[in-house]
Scaffold this motif. Structure first.
Motif, PDB file in Angstrom:
ATOM      1  N   GLY A  74      46.978 -39.514 -21.895  1.00 35.79           N
ATOM      2  CA  GLY A  74      45.592 -39.698 -22.789  1.00 35.79           C
ATOM      3  C   GLY A  74      44.812 -38.463 -22.422  1.00 35.79           C
ATOM      4  O   GLY A  74      43.633 -38.331 -22.445  1.00 35.79           O
ATOM      5  N   ILE A  75      45.267 -37.346 -21.855  1.00 35.90           N
ATOM      6  CA  ILE A  75      44.340 -36.188 -21.578  1.00 35.90           C
ATOM      7  C   ILE A  75      44.264 -35.182 -22.610  1.00 35.90           C
ATOM      8  O   ILE A  75      45.373 -35.016 -23.279  1.00 35.90           O
ATOM      9  N   ASP A  76      43.125 -34.597 -22.885  1.00 39.68           N
ATOM     10  CA  ASP A  76      42.892 -33.645 -23.777  1.00 39.68           C
ATOM     11  C   ASP A  76      43.496 -32.045 -23.359  1.00 39.68           C
ATOM     12  O   ASP A  76      42.814 -31.550 -22.452  1.00 39.68           O
ATOM     13  N   ALA A  77      44.962 -31.982 -23.508  1.00 30.27           N
ATOM     14  CA  ALA A  77      45.498 -30.677 -22.844  1.00 30.27           C
ATOM     15  C   ALA A  77      45.826 -29.983 -24.009  1.00 30.27           C
ATOM     16  O   ALA A  77      46.333 -30.199 -25.015  1.00 30.27           O
ATOM     17  N   ARG A  78      45.809 -28.654 -23.345  1.00 30.99           N
ATOM     18  CA  ARG A  78      46.279 -27.376 -24.567  1.00 30.99           C
ATOM     19  C   ARG A  78      47.141 -26.419 -23.492  1.00 30.99           C
ATOM     20  O   ARG A  78      47.231 -26.424 -22.461  1.00 30.99           O
ATOM     21  N   THR A  79      47.995 -25.765 -24.479  1.00 30.20           N
ATOM     22  CA  THR A  79      48.793 -24.516 -23.713  1.00 30.20           C
ATOM     23  C   THR A  79      48.039 -23.590 -23.718  1.00 30.20           C
ATOM     24  O   THR A  79      47.361 -22.978 -24.622  1.00 30.20           O
ATOM     25  N   GLY A  80      47.946 -22.975 -22.510  1.00 27.06           N
ATOM     26  CA  GLY A  80      47.228 -21.753 -22.215  1.00 27.06           C
ATOM     27  C   GLY A  80      47.872 -21.035 -21.053  1.00 27.06           C
ATOM     28  O   GLY A  80      48.409 -21.689 -20.015  1.00 27.06           O
ATOM     29  N   VAL A  81      47.580 -19.662 -20.630  1.00 27.49           N
ATOM     30  CA  VAL A  81      48.180 -18.706 -19.730  1.00 27.49           C
ATOM     31  C   VAL A  81      47.114 -18.100 -18.905  1.00 27.49           C
ATOM     32  O   VAL A  81      46.407 -17.452 -19.751  1.00 27.49           O
ATOM     33  N   LEU A  82      46.771 -18.152 -17.772  1.00 31.32           N
ATOM     34  CA  LEU A  82      46.013 -17.312 -17.160  1.00 31.32           C
ATOM     35  C   LEU A  82      46.337 -15.933 -17.331  1.00 31.32           C
ATOM     36  O   LEU A  82      47.247 -15.669 -17.263  1.00 31.32           O
ATOM     37  N   PRO A  83      45.195 -15.094 -17.151  1.00 33.93           N
ATOM     38  CA  PRO A  83      43.943 -15.357 -17.223  1.00 33.93           C
ATOM     39  C   PRO A  83      43.067 -15.833 -18.597  1.00 33.93           C
ATOM     40  O   PRO A  83      41.886 -15.963 -18.854  1.00 33.93           O
ATOM     41  N   GLU A  84      43.971 -15.627 -19.801  1.00 37.66           N
ATOM     42  CA  GLU A  84      43.423 -15.905 -21.118  1.00 37.66           C
ATOM     43  C   GLU A  84      43.339 -17.573 -21.360  1.00 37.66           C
ATOM     44  O   GLU A  84      44.308 -17.978 -22.176  1.00 37.66           O
ATOM     45  N   LEU A  85      42.297 -18.320 -21.171  1.00 43.23           N
ATOM     46  CA  LEU A  85      42.202 -19.506 -21.564  1.00 43.23           C
ATOM     47  C   LEU A  85      41.481 -19.851 -22.850  1.00 43.23           C
ATOM     48  O   LEU A  85      40.801 -19.270 -23.236  1.00 43.23           O
ATOM     49  N   PRO A  86      42.064 -20.851 -23.486  1.00 42.45           N
ATOM     50  CA  PRO A  86      41.580 -21.170 -24.723  1.00 42.45           C
ATOM     51  C   PRO A  86      40.198 -21.912 -24.947  1.00 42.45           C
ATOM     52  O   PRO A  86      40.348 -22.875 -25.486  1.00 42.45           O
ATOM     53  N   TYR A  87      39.360 -21.328 -24.027  1.00 37.99           N
ATOM     54  CA  TYR A  87      38.083 -22.081 -23.967  1.00 37.99           C
ATOM     55  C   TYR A  87      36.929 -21.170 -24.195  1.00 37.99           C
ATOM     56  O   TYR A  87      36.900 -20.012 -23.710  1.00 37.99           O
ATOM     57  N   GLN A  88      35.642 -21.653 -24.126  1.00 35.80           N
ATOM     58  CA  GLN A  88      34.440 -20.592 -24.608  1.00 35.80           C
ATOM     59  C   GLN A  88      33.884 -20.281 -23.242  1.00 35.80           C
ATOM     60  O   GLN A  88      34.301 -20.914 -22.193  1.00 35.80           O
ATOM     61  N   ASP A  89      33.105 -19.111 -22.974  1.00 30.76           N
ATOM     62  CA  ASP A  89      32.459 -18.908 -21.833  1.00 30.76           C
ATOM     63  C   ASP A  89      31.528 -20.150 -21.525  1.00 30.76           C
ATOM     64  O   ASP A  89      30.722 -20.672 -22.041  1.00 30.76           O
ATOM     65  N   GLY A  90      31.563 -20.080 -20.121  1.00 31.42           N
ATOM     66  CA  GLY A  90      30.489 -21.249 -19.677  1.00 31.42           C
ATOM     67  C   GLY A  90      30.671 -22.768 -20.092  1.00 31.42           C
ATOM     68  O   GLY A  90      29.586 -23.468 -20.154  1.00 31.42           O
ATOM     69  N   GLU A  91      31.924 -23.247 -20.590  1.00 30.20           N
ATOM     70  CA  GLU A  91      31.895 -24.238 -21.177  1.00 30.20           C
ATOM     71  C   GLU A  91      31.921 -25.613 -20.355  1.00 30.20           C
ATOM     72  O   GLU A  91      31.822 -26.765 -20.786  1.00 30.20           O
ATOM     73  N   PHE A  92      32.415 -25.346 -19.031  1.00 24.20           N
ATOM     74  CA  PHE A  92      32.555 -26.451 -17.908  1.00 24.20           C
ATOM     75  C   PHE A  92      31.591 -26.332 -16.930  1.00 24.20           C
ATOM     76  O   PHE A  92      31.206 -25.195 -16.376  1.00 24.20           O
ATOM     77  N   ASP A  93      31.496 -27.517 -16.175  1.00 29.90           N
ATOM     78  CA  ASP A  93      30.604 -27.836 -15.062  1.00 29.90           C
ATOM     79  C   ASP A  93      31.480 -27.464 -13.726  1.00 29.90           C
ATOM     80  O   ASP A  93      30.942 -27.196 -12.738  1.00 29.90           O
ATOM     81  N   ALA A  94      32.709 -27.751 -13.900  1.00 32.69           N
ATOM     82  CA  ALA A  94      33.399 -27.858 -12.821  1.00 32.69           C
ATOM     83  C   ALA A  94      34.929 -27.312 -13.355  1.00 32.69           C
ATOM     84  O   ALA A  94      35.401 -27.582 -14.421  1.00 32.69           O
ATOM     85  N   VAL A  95      35.721 -26.380 -12.479  1.00 32.65           N
ATOM     86  CA  VAL A  95      37.217 -25.972 -12.818  1.00 32.65           C
ATOM     87  C   VAL A  95      37.898 -26.434 -11.542  1.00 32.65           C
ATOM     88  O   VAL A  95      37.357 -25.835 -10.527  1.00 32.65           O
ATOM     89  N   VAL A  96      39.051 -27.206 -11.643  1.00 30.44           N
ATOM     90  CA  VAL A  96      39.845 -27.323 -10.587  1.00 30.44           C
ATOM     91  C   VAL A  96      41.348 -26.911 -10.796  1.00 30.44           C
ATOM     92  O   VAL A  96      41.608 -26.764 -12.178  1.00 30.44           O
TER      93      VAL A  96
END
Length: 257
Positions: A74-96
């Motif tokens: 049930g997780i909203d998961a995507r495929t992506g490889v660091l450092p090119e993550l498929p998210y916008q700048d400043g999108e998250f309060d926390a990254v783990v």
């Protein structure tokens, strides 16, 4: 390295890597309403734990099989490889990232990618294996050496120019150099309990570097490795035959500028 190994990982090393998850989420300040990204989610263990806290969870992994496993939970998961993550700048309060940094070839650009997707003031928390190893971490490696395993030349190795010192001080310097503030790092030590067959199944299933070593050997060498493994297991077995394997990891956290 991970393709096709989701099931083998889930049945073996996933429980080991789950141990620091709650401390990881605490260090990132993950709670109700937190927009959190779990990088290198694997089968989604940290993401599921963050969701249980009421966080708004996204997850990413380089391996499609791992992404599918996380989505099945049930997780909203995507495929992506660091450092090119498929998210916008400043999108998250926390990254783990739970044991993800030890799987990237360029740690500093990877950290820049994590810095980018955090909002100003957002928190990062990462775990990785420590330079100071617990005795249980070497059980499978000792069995390979005693069984005459030859390490194949194609095993991925970090370029010395990209390497860093895996101590609390070294981790602090790495995150500080990537622009994070208020960085803290410490060791985590615990005994991982696993059955003899469970612990062997990760290596025999080709999981991680040790799995690449085991599965690259000829059949006779694998038999010798297994025999040596069973012999060495006696050092860690309790009265019920379960293994108590000492492990040491590092946990670091910091705040984006």
């Amino acid at each position: 390295m991970w393709q096709g190994r989701t099931e083998a990982y889930a049945g073996s090393f996933a429980r080991l890597c789950a141990h620091p998850v709650q401390a990881l989420l605490d260090a990132a300040g993950v709670g109700a309403g937190t927009r959190v990204l779990d990088v290198g989610t694997g089968t989604g263990t940290a993401a599921v734990a963050a969701r249980a806290r009421g966080a708004r969870v996204s997850a990413v992994d380089a391996d499609a099989g791992m992404v599918a496993a996380a989505r099945a939970r049930g997780i909203d998961a995507r495929t992506g490889v660091l450092p090119e993550l498929p998210y916008q700048d400043g999108e998250f309060d926390a990254v783990v990232g739970n044991f993800v940094l030890n799987h990237v070839g360029r740690p500093r650009p990877a950290l820049a990618g994590l810095h980018r997707v955090l909002r100003p003031g957002g928190r990062l928390a990462l775990t990785t294996w420590s330079e100071r190893r617990g005795a249980g971490q070497d059980l499978l490696g000792r069995a390979c050496a005693a069984g005459g395993a030859v390490i194949p030349a194609y095993i991925p190795r970090l370029d010395p120019a990209e390497d860093w010192t895996r101590t609390p001080e070294g981790f602090t310097q790495l995150l500080g150099g990537a622009g994070f503030l208020e960085v803290e790092a410490a060791e985590l030590a615990w005994d991982h309990r696993a059955g003899v067959e469970e612990w062997w199944s990760g290596a025999s299933g080709g999981v991680a570097t040790i799995g690449l070593v085991v599965t690259s050997q000829d059949a006779e060498t694998v038999v010798r490795i297994r025999r040596e493994y069973e012999r060495l297991c006696a050092e860690y077995a309790d009265a019920e035959g379960q293994l108590a394997l000492p492990h040491i990891a590092l946990l670091a956290s910091g705040r984006r500028t």
